[in-house]
Enzyme design. Structure first.
Site, PDB file in Angstrom:
ATOM      1  N   CYS A  91       7.728  51.295  -5.330  1.00  0.00           N
ATOM      2  CA  CYS A  91       8.924  50.504  -5.008  1.00  0.00           C
ATOM      3  C   CYS A  91       8.777  49.056  -5.485  1.00  0.00           C
ATOM      4  O   CYS A  91       7.949  48.310  -4.967  1.00  0.00           O
ATOM      5  CB  CYS A  91       9.154  50.560  -3.502  1.00  0.00           C
ATOM      6  SG  CYS A  91      10.431  49.440  -2.900  1.00  0.00           S
ATOM      7  N   CYS A  94       9.614  46.380  -2.804  1.00  0.00           N
ATOM      8  CA  CYS A  94       8.555  46.340  -1.793  1.00  0.00           C
ATOM      9  C   CYS A  94       7.442  45.397  -2.227  1.00  0.00           C
ATOM     10  O   CYS A  94       6.855  44.676  -1.404  1.00  0.00           O
ATOM     11  CB  CYS A  94       7.964  47.725  -1.564  1.00  0.00           C
ATOM     12  SG  CYS A  94       9.138  48.937  -0.952  1.00  0.00           S
TER      13      CYS A  94
END
Length: 168
Positions: A91, A94
């Site tokens: 991600c 993230c």
């Protein structure tokens, strides 16, 4: 041109002060190379450091959740509020949010901690807390969910989010 002269003049005066030491650097290096006991005396900590370094306790503001039992022990049963960062290695957002979140938590100086949960490793925890997208951050205190957000936030928004958790 005048600035160059000042810089050069300052450098030359420092260099002349260094050369006034009783033992030259070349002689010192020669003594160290030929006599090992001179090396230990020359490089002793008392000669290298003019004062002792302060030893500050190393505090970690975040930890990786290992399993469900670890989550229960360190998050649910925590004495301080906990931000749970549900993330994934793949991600991109993230990877941006994580350091920002750690910085916001560090500003609180131990009044809040951060637990990192990789959703690929701990799918059961992600399902239990209704995580459908990453990054998802859940604020918890005494095992109860107080607040949460999904997606990326800027530093001011994170400071406000963490501050509300500490102030509750």
């Amino acid at each position: 041109m005048m600035a160059c002269r000042r810089v050069a003049g300052g450098f030359c005066s420092r260099l002349s002060r260094l050369s006034s030491f009783p033992i030259s650097a070349a002689r010192r290096a020669s003594a160290v190379a030929h006599r090992p006991e001179a090396a230990s005396r020359f490089l002793s900590p008392s000669r290298v450091l003019s004062r002792p370094l302060p030893l500050a306790p190393c505090r970690t503001v975040s930890f990786n959740v290992q399993d469900g039992e670890d989550f229960t022990e360190r998050v649910i049963n925590s004495d301080v509020p906990v931000l749970v960062d549900f993330h994934a290695q793949w991600c991109g957002p993230c990877k941006i949010l994580g350091p920002r979140l750690e910085k916001a938590v560090a500003k609180q100086q131990g009044r809040v901690v951060m637990a990192k949960v990789d959703i690929d490793e701990h799918t059961d925890l992600a399902i239990e807390y209704g995580v459908s997208a990453v990054p998802t951050v859940i604020a918890m205190r005494a095992g109860k969910v107080l607040d949460q957000f999904v997606g990326i936030k800027d530093e001011d928004q994170l400071d406000s989010f963490v501050g509300k958790l500490v102030g509750l």
